[in-house]
Design a protein around this motif. Structure first.
Motif, PDB file in Angstrom:
ATOM      1  N   ASN A   9      32.765  46.371  42.676  1.00  0.00           N
ATOM      2  CA  ASN A   9      33.348  45.824  41.453  1.00  0.00           C
ATOM      3  C   ASN A   9      34.468  46.719  40.935  1.00  0.00           C
ATOM      4  OD1 ASN A   9      31.689  43.390  40.698  1.00  0.00           O
ATOM      5  ND2 ASN A   9      30.090  44.911  41.090  1.00  0.00           N
ATOM      6  N   ARG A  19      26.749  44.247  37.021  1.00  0.00           N
ATOM      7  CA  ARG A  19      28.100  44.170  36.452  1.00  0.00           C
ATOM      8  C   ARG A  19      28.075  44.318  34.930  1.00  0.00           C
ATOM      9  NH1 ARG A  19      29.577  38.619  39.278  1.00  0.00           N
ATOM     10  NH2 ARG A  19      27.546  38.229  38.349  1.00  0.00           N
ATOM     11  N   VAL A  29      33.921  37.181  35.701  1.00  0.00           N
ATOM     12  CA  VAL A  29      33.248  37.336  36.990  1.00  0.00           C
ATOM     13  C   VAL A  29      32.724  36.002  37.506  1.00  0.00           C
ATOM     14  CG1 VAL A  29      32.563  39.701  36.530  1.00  0.00           C
ATOM     15  CG2 VAL A  29      31.006  37.839  35.957  1.00  0.00           C
TER      16      VAL A  29
END
Lengths: 362, 647
Positions: free
Chosen positions: B247, B296, B284
């Protein structure tokens, strides 16, 4: 944290001093814990004032007591001041006050249950105030009186924390000089106001000396901001004198005389005078509670005086304390009285003047 | 510029500077881990020792301390659900959920990696921009700042949950609560119930502790034996690292958000983590897993809250304008050692500036490394039986709350918001929306008023304002379309019968409405400038509540009905709330230390069913820890109103 050598050395010194001056040195704070209350949160000007003095007072008070700084924030210093009013005057608790401690005692209503004139001032640390404007006003290079005449003709925006904020001293100064077309913009502290002026969103400003020197002076040198007057300084006989930090700049009082041909008087001048006592003469201060014995007050004042001449302190405080005469004893008490004493008619006029200039009901 | 950077590097890597930096980092790690203490507490404690030491040492120590609190505050947020500082509240949502699934190690290692990258990003942004940041910052005037606040308001839309009106009502409620205390413009106290305590606005840390920490603790206590129900926390370090690098661009985007918002004075750490979280939720893939233990959701706020330090240093160094209490203290410390931040320093003392930047970068590296080192040991907490941890955590919450203003009122507020939070969690009201509404309220009120006063309608001729307005419109459209597609496959409205069965939700809804009616009514007494914002906020709450109920009936899939409380664990929902209130009341009445001696053992024996000797041992250890804390750094504890009355 604990330095044995210096502890021994100072104990020996204390014993020797004690032997030498036994009758006069009845007071000794050895082994005691002293609290300096700060009625604001960590990180503000008053907090910095307390923390600058803290280690040096510990060094210079008899017996080298441990000193802690205790922040008691709340209600714009009302909470701390109320608490201090009830504190015993045994020399183990002192409090730092700032201009807003004074203004809160006037505007705080029945919640402010303290009377600063009953407290015992250890030291008042005055700090001058400087008025300035932006390059847009076009007064660069003009005489102060000429600049003021030009400012009178224009309309202005002035950033101010709140309608009863300490910047009122500047509003009174502007009004005294005949600059009356001022729109107040509330909710702006010193930093935000300064930035808004540099951006050209607001055009009038006021700053205490040390902040002026550090944060405004670079811009006056490059011409973006122009200073035009100081609020002046009061001597022991209540006469206005030039600001000791900026002796070359004219005071509001002088410019008024130049423009009007006479000394200022009347209700607006009285309000201005009071606001200058609050905002300049008692910019920061250290108090002991009411009922503290004169001996204890003297011991504290002496410790502050020793601190002021301590070379390490002069270095640590960046010279701020040596620009202005620090006020002790009777001159300190007189300044506190001058800041807070008001007759009923004066109070009434003062409040209605604020309502008129700030355009909000109090 | 390069020469200055290299010169500064020479200083930065000197043993002298490094040792002070290291000292600062260690202190920062400690205050970050203990909830209630943060960078400002740590800096306030070091200031007396700073006076007189070498400027480069002072920079190392203070920056080291300040920069790593945002790394170490992750520990309590992830492991026990109590935010370590106000800037890691958003981390609790997914981080603690991961801990509960036995993925604490993964969460921590992802968080530290994100923190490290975020911190370094902040340092780089500071390096690159400091030379020409002045015109950029000056371009953001009162109107542009107002638009940035509105942008943050618009982002709340993505945090609202299934019924968009319900989420917005929570946000409006937050704004209304934000009007309690003196008005940001006229300083007239509003809804302060004639108390001195409420003259100043409620401290955000209390609302954070109440809304996030308390409900999580109570919920785990009710439903679970241990925080980590799955495997032990020991594994997953590598997954965490991998997740962070997978990420990477999310980290970079959130770091940018962190440094930009960090540079804005007055917005503060408590909102930056949420804005980053909201951004993650918007950008996302599969955002619906956020909130259920998605890594995340940990990465986004942790990157942002470390990156914000670089941003926050910009106005501090350029204009000497501190954006937060800790920046103010940092500034105070700099002045003590003879460094005078301001335009002069940027123009003439570039090596000092870059030494600062190096300190930020090095502190982040040291901090992350030390956190990684400590983590396996600290992570074992999640395997401890939670009934043993709960009383300790409740005591720590009381301690943390009291650090806000050191007033009994702090405990009252945390009690009120703790119970409010527990109900909001149960009935599915968005707590982040309420918190962000609260934080933005005063800033929004002041900047709208100031913009109108200074600009009037000419505000719409400013290009940055127009660009920001377009971005806000885009976000709003995206949120609305997203929520309408999602609502199609949501569940059907609940039958009327269920309405009658459980009246709790209706009582809760009615109490929101009554509060808004009260503020609307008593808001009339104020002058226009003091009263306009509370009146608008209370009207908004009422309108949104009506819209919420209406949409429930008329728009399919917009049920506001929600009750998370399924099954019964150790104790019922009401009992857990009463236990919490008794804890707080005991601390308020008897004081913190007496509570540790009395309440903690009682809880351990009655609820956790431990032997008296074990209970004594635990409370003794807690007592020892608190006493040591007091002796070393002079913190204050609630002393107990009873003793004050007696004496």
């Amino acid at each position: 944290m604990f330095n044995r050598k210096s502890f021994l050395r100072s104990s020996v010194a204390a014993v020797l001093l004690g032997l030498a001056a036994a009758p006069a040195m009845a007071l000794d704070f050895a082994g005691k814990k002293i609290t300096i209350m700060v009625p604001f949160k960590e990180g503000g000007g008053s907090d910095g004032y307390a923390r600058t003095l803290q280690p040096f007072l510990s060094k210079h008070l008899p017996g080298n007591p441990r000193i802690i700084v205790k922040n008691v924030p709340g209600g714009g210093s009302i909470k701390g001041a109320n608490k201090f009013q009830m504190t015993e005057g045994d020399g183990l608790t002192a409090m730092v006050a700032s201009t807003s401690t004074f203004t809160s005692s006037i505007f705080g209503g029945d919640k402010a249950r303290y009377d600063m004139t009953s407290w015992e001032p250890v030291v008042l640390s005055p700090q001058g105030s400087i008025l300035f404007t932006t390059s847009k006003a076009g007064i660069g290079g003009m005489s102060p009186a000429g600049a003021v005449e030009k400012l009178r003709a224009a309309s202005h925006k002035f950033g101010i924390k709140s309608p009863t904020g300490s910047e009122l001293r500047a509003v009174a100064a502007f009004n005294l000089l005949g600059i009356e077309n001022i729109e107040p913009v509330f909710g702006l502290g010193a930093g935000a106001r300064r930035q808004a002026m540099i951006r050209g969103e607001l055009d009038l400003g006021v700053e205490p000396f040390s902040a002026f020197k550090r944060k405004v002076a670079p811009y006056t040198e490059s011409g973006e901001l122009t200073a035009f007057a100081t609020l002046g300084f009061f001597d022991d006989f209540d006469n206005v004198i030039r600001d000791p930090g900026l002796p070359n700049m004219k005071t509001v009082y002088e410019i008024y005389r130049e423009l009007n041909g006479r000394a200022p008087e009347g209700q607006l001048w009285e309000a201005y005078r009071r606001l200058v006592y609050m905002g300049v003469m008692t910019s920061k201060s250290l108090f002991l509670p009411q009922g503290t014995s004169p001996e204890i007050v003297k011991v504290w004042s002496d410790a502050v005086k020793k601190t002021l001449s301590d070379p390490k302190f002069i270095e640590a405080s960046g010279g701020d304390f040596s620009v202005y005469p620090q006020l002790f004893g009777n001159s300190a008490k007189r300044s506190v009285l001058n800041a807070l004493t008001m007759s009923d008619t004066q109070r009434e006029w003062f409040f209605s003047w604020i309502e008129k200039t700030m355009k909000v009901p109090l | 510029m390069l020469v200055d950077i290299l010169n500064a590097a020479q200083q930065a890597f000197s043993f002298f500077h490094l040792s002070y930096l290291f000292l600062g980092v260690v202190l920062g790690l400690m205050v970050g881990i203990i909830p209630g203490l943060g960078g400002s507490a740590g800096l306030a404690l070091t200031l007396p020792f700073v006076a007189g030491i070498d400027p480069s040492a002072a920079i190392g120590m203070m920056i080291g301390l300040q920069a790593v609190t945002a790394t170490s505050d992750t520990f309590p947020s992830v492991l026990v659900g109590v935010p370590g500082t106000a800037s890691s509240q958003a981390t609790v949502v997914d981080g603690f959920a991961m801990s509960k699934k036995g993925r604490a190690a993964e969460a921590l290692s992802a968080a530290f990696t994100a923190s490290l990258i975020g911190g370094l990003f902040g340092a780089i942004v500071l390096t690159v921009t400091i030379g020409f940041a002045e015109p950029v910052i000056l371009a953001f005037g009162l109107a542009e700042q107002m638009m940035l606040v509105l942008l943050a308001v618009a982002l709340i839309g993505s945090l609202t949950g299934s019924n968009v009106f319900k989420g917005l009502a929570a946000a409006a409620m937050g704004m209304l609560i934000g009007t309690i205390g003196s008005s940001p413009t006229t300083a007239i106290p509003r809804f302060s119930l004639d108390t001195i305590y409420l003259i100043e606005p409620i401290k955000v840390v209390l609302i954070g502790l109440g809304l996030f920490a308390v409900p999580e603790i109570l919920s785990v206590l009710r439903k679970q034996e241990r925080i980590s129900e799955g495997a032990l926390a020991g594994k997953g370090w590598v997954q965490g690292l991998k997740a962070a690098f997978a990420n990477f661009w999310l980290i970079i985007r959130c770091s940018s958000i962190g440094s930009i918002l960090g540079a804005l004075p007055g917005l503060g750490g408590s909102v930056i983590d949420w804005v980053a979280y909201a951004h993650a939720k918007q950008s996302v893939k599969n955002p619906e897993t956020l909130g259920t233990g998605d890594v995340r959701g940990v990465i986004a706020p942790e990157a942002a809250n470390n990156a914000k330090e670089g941003g926050a240093l910009m106005p501090t160094l350029l204009f000497g304008i501190p954006g937060s209490a800790s920046m103010a203290l940092l500034l105070g410390g700099f002045i003590l050692v003879g460094i005078e931040p301001g335009i002069d320093m940027i123009r003439n003392e570039a090596d000092t500036v870059y030494l600062l930047v190096w300190s930020v970068a090095l502190a982040n590296i040291f901090g992350a490394a030390m956190c990684f080192g400590l983590a396996p040991m600290i992570a074992r907490l999640t395997a401890v039986r939670f009934a043993l941890l709960a009383p300790i955590l409740l005591i720590i919450i009381c301690f943390a709350a009291f650090q806000a203003t050191k007033d009994i009122g702090d405990l009252v507020i945390v009690a009120v918001f703790g119970v409010l939070g527990a109900f909001m969690k149960r009935y599915g009201w968005s707590r982040p929306a309420l918190l962000i509404g609260f934080v933005l309220a005063s800033k929004l009120e002041a900047s709208v008023y100031q913009t109108i006063t200074v600009y009037g309608s000419s505000v719409f001729t400013k290009p940055i304002v127009l660009v920001l307005a377009a971005i806000i419109a885009f976000i709003l459209i995206k949120t609305l379309t997203k929520s309408s597609t999602k609502s199609k496959n949501s569940e059907k409205p609940v039958s009327t019968l269920l309405w009658l069965r459980s009246s709790g939700q209706l009582v809760f809804l009615a109490s929101f409405a009554l509060f808004a009616i009260w503020t609307l009514y008593s808001g009339q007494q104020f002058d226009q400038l003091t009263g306009f914002f509370p009146v608008i906020a209370s009207s908004a709450v009422l309108i949104l509540l009506i819209a919420m109920v209406a949409s429930h009936f008329f728009i399919p899939g917009n049920s506001f009905w929600n009750d998370d409380e399924t099954g019964s664990g150790l104790m019922s929902f009401s009992t857990s709330n009463i236990v919490f209130l008794l804890f707080v009341a005991c601390v308020a009445l008897l004081g913190l230390l007496a509570s540790v001696i009395i309440t903690v053992p009682i809880f351990l024996v009655l609820v956790a069913r431990t032997k008296l000797s074990v209970a004594g041992l635990i409370s003794g250890a807690l007592l020892l820890f608190l006493v040591l804390l007091r002796l070393t750094i002079d913190v204050e504890f609630p002393e107990g109103m009873v003793w004050a009355l007696v004496s």
